[in-house]
Design an enzyme around this catalytic site. Structure first.
Site, PDB file in Angstrom:
ATOM      1  N   TYR A 194       0.817  -1.216   0.000  1.00  0.00           N
ATOM      2  CA  TYR A 194       0.000   0.000   0.000  1.00  0.00           C
ATOM      3  C   TYR A 194       0.852   1.269   0.000  1.00  0.00           C
ATOM      4  O   TYR A 194       0.392   2.340  -0.377  1.00  0.00           O
ATOM      5  CB  TYR A 194      -0.928   0.035   1.223  1.00  0.00           C
ATOM      6  CG  TYR A 194      -1.980  -1.043   1.241  1.00  0.00           C
ATOM      7  CD1 TYR A 194      -2.293  -1.762   0.089  1.00  0.00           C
ATOM      8  CD2 TYR A 194      -2.662  -1.345   2.399  1.00  0.00           C
ATOM      9  CE1 TYR A 194      -3.252  -2.755   0.116  1.00  0.00           C
ATOM     10  CE2 TYR A 194      -3.635  -2.342   2.433  1.00  0.00           C
ATOM     11  CZ  TYR A 194      -3.917  -3.041   1.285  1.00  0.00           C
ATOM     12  OH  TYR A 194      -4.867  -4.022   1.301  1.00  0.00           O
ATOM     13  N   LYS A 209       3.459 -15.506   2.222  1.00  0.00           N
ATOM     14  CA  LYS A 209       3.398 -16.217   0.937  1.00  0.00           C
ATOM     15  C   LYS A 209       4.853 -16.469   0.538  1.00  0.00           C
ATOM     16  O   LYS A 209       5.309 -16.058  -0.530  1.00  0.00           O
ATOM     17  CB  LYS A 209       2.635 -15.335  -0.068  1.00  0.00           C
ATOM     18  CG  LYS A 209       2.279 -16.005  -1.374  1.00  0.00           C
ATOM     19  CD  LYS A 209       1.175 -17.017  -1.254  1.00  0.00           C
ATOM     20  CE  LYS A 209       0.941 -17.676  -2.621  1.00  0.00           C
ATOM     21  NZ  LYS A 209       0.184 -18.930  -2.530  1.00  0.00           N
ATOM     22  N   ASP A 267      -3.112 -18.112   1.363  1.00  0.00           N
ATOM     23  CA  ASP A 267      -4.250 -18.757   0.694  1.00  0.00           C
ATOM     24  C   ASP A 267      -4.830 -19.861   1.576  1.00  0.00           C
ATOM     25  O   ASP A 267      -6.048 -20.012   1.705  1.00  0.00           O
ATOM     26  CB  ASP A 267      -3.863 -19.277  -0.704  1.00  0.00           C
ATOM     27  CG  ASP A 267      -2.495 -19.941  -0.747  1.00  0.00           C
ATOM     28  OD1 ASP A 267      -1.755 -19.867   0.259  1.00  0.00           O
ATOM     29  OD2 ASP A 267      -2.154 -20.540  -1.775  1.00  0.00           O
ATOM     30  N   ASP A 285      -5.510  -6.991   5.746  1.00  0.00           N
ATOM     31  CA  ASP A 285      -6.697  -6.263   5.305  1.00  0.00           C
ATOM     32  C   ASP A 285      -7.786  -7.266   4.919  1.00  0.00           C
ATOM     33  O   ASP A 285      -8.944  -7.171   5.341  1.00  0.00           O
ATOM     34  CB  ASP A 285      -6.301  -5.398   4.089  1.00  0.00           C
ATOM     35  CG  ASP A 285      -7.364  -4.398   3.712  1.00  0.00           C
ATOM     36  OD1 ASP A 285      -8.417  -4.366   4.367  1.00  0.00           O
ATOM     37  OD2 ASP A 285      -7.151  -3.650   2.739  1.00  0.00           O
ATOM     38  N   ASP A 326     -11.120  -8.721   7.543  1.00  0.00           N
ATOM     39  CA  ASP A 326     -12.511  -8.557   7.109  1.00  0.00           C
ATOM     40  C   ASP A 326     -13.212  -9.913   7.011  1.00  0.00           C
ATOM     41  O   ASP A 326     -14.385 -10.042   7.367  1.00  0.00           O
ATOM     42  CB  ASP A 326     -12.579  -7.858   5.741  1.00  0.00           C
ATOM     43  CG  ASP A 326     -12.696  -6.348   5.901  1.00  0.00           C
ATOM     44  OD1 ASP A 326     -12.479  -5.868   7.030  1.00  0.00           O
ATOM     45  OD2 ASP A 326     -12.994  -5.659   4.913  1.00  0.00           O
TER      46      ASP A 326
END
Ligand code: NAD
Length: 358
Positions: free
Chosen positions: A142, A192, A224, A248, A252
């Protein structure tokens, strides 16, 4: 010695819910004979209306002078047409920056009383869901440079840079392990690393930080797989430690599966106090001023404030137990079920405060 809490009610339902959170804090302190001092400052649209600035200098000073900051919510249609730098959201982003809050902590807790709202299969929900996502807030793809959209070989191409320094990973890892020390002492670090160099460094540094926390069990999981495991069996997790991007998405997902927006608290922390505590929902302008808001996310944020911000774990547990007890009989409209008594925001606050004291 007394502790100071700076209240930032904000806009919409913010004033209604923060008033209930304050009642819970006062009741918990009274019960254990401790003293809390409250200050209050303007933020968001309310601050813009009064001063022309969504984050006045007096608000930053009041927050800095406090041991913890307790926020309601900001925003609403009244301020939607303002230029970006004047909008209420600037108040929240600004205070996070001013206080150097780099760690976002979001618990996802499924209370047995609300199992009906959970999106998981009943047999999975029955196993329980009590985890916390510790997400890095100020780095990663980001913010990494270079970034942009440009023409490459005649084709428009977008690019971003996933970037973490060793020091950034180390400081969020410490928050993750410290959080675990106050819970079930298990950290699952998400990355990852089979594909990304950033993740390989992440895994190496997290493993190194773990050596300072021999009591905490550390595991690693690819993002994942974590997304799948959260739905398949969230009861396996205690602390999920993540970078900004993966956190993020996973925070959620974890919040969504519990099914009730009005129930979820959060904390944003830096290297030094004060940290900031707030419900994850917004200012709900559609129900503002009608005594319909569910104050429990804010009351549970008050419990987080006591546990993580003021090191008062017994008082925090007392608030959480009172919330569970209240839910057995009483509900606000958003979580209403047959056989329960419908109450408004203020009455719910009074019921919880009464249970804390009694
Ligand atoms: P929202 O979370 O305010 O509301 C979404 C829906 O959930 C609405 O129907 C609302 O009535 C309901 N809801 C939310 N909290 C509730 C509660 N405690 N009890 C009962 N019902 C509740 O999100 P939105 O409608 O997308 O945004 C409204 C405003 O809030 C916008 O201005 C947005 O920018 C702002 N916002 C602020 C924050 C924050 O302050 N941290 C976060 C998200 C949105």
């Amino acid at each position: 010695m007394s502790k100071t809490i700076c209240l930032l009610p904000g806009d919409g339902i913010g004033t209604e819910i923060v008033a209930q959170g304050r009642k819970a804090l006062e009741a918990a302190a009274k019960r254990s004979g401790k003293e809390l001092v409250f200050t209050e400052a303007l933020i968001g649209g309310a601050a813009y209306d009064a001063t022309g600035n969504p984050l006045p200098a007096q608000t930053v000073a009041a927050c800095r002078a406090a041991d913890a900051v307790f926020l309601g919510a900001v925003g609403g249609p009244k301020w939607d047409s303002l230029p970006p730098e004047k909008r209420p959201e600037k108040g929240i982003l600004g205070i996070r920056k001013e206080l150097g809050l780099f760690a976002n902590l979001r618990p996802a807790l499924l209370l047995p009383e609300l199992a009906g709202a959970c999106l998981l299969k009943p047999e999975t929900a029955q196993k329980g869901l009590d985890l916390i996502v510790v997400r890095e807030l100020t780095g990663d793809i980001y913010f990494g440079q270079p970034r942009g959209i440009e023409e490459r070989n005649g084709v428009r191409t977008g690019y971003n840079t996933m970037l973490y320094s060793e020091e950034e990973i180390r400081r969020i890892a410490r928050v993750g392990f410290e959080t675990a020390m106050k819970r079930k002492k298990c950290v699952c670090s998400i990355d990852k690393s089979n594909v990304l160099e950033t993740s390989r460094l992440w895994r190496e540094i997290v493993s190194d930080v773990a050596k300072s926390y021999p009591e905490v069990e550390l595991s690693h999981m690819y993002v994942d797989n974590a997304a799948m495991q959260l739905v398949r069996d969230p009861s396996q997790f205690d602390v999920l430690l993540t970078g900004n991007l993966f956190g993020d998405i996973l925070s959620d997902e974890a919040a969504a599966i519990t099914g009730s927006l009005g129930m979820l608290p959060s904390a944003s922390m830096g290297s030094t106090a004060p940290a900031l505590f707030e419900p994850i929902h917004g200012s709900a302008p559609d129900i503002a001023g009608q005594d319909k808001a569910n104050p429990l996310a804010t009351i549970l944020s008050a419990a987080m404030l006591l546990r993580l911000g003021l090191d008062m774990p017994e008082e925090a547990a007392c608030i959480e137990q009172a919330v569970s007890r209240a839910l057995k009989d009483y509900r606000t409209a958003d979580i209403m079920e047959e056989g329960k008594t419908l109450v408004g925001c203020e009455r719910m606050g009074d019921i919880v405060a009464g249970y804390i004291l009694g």
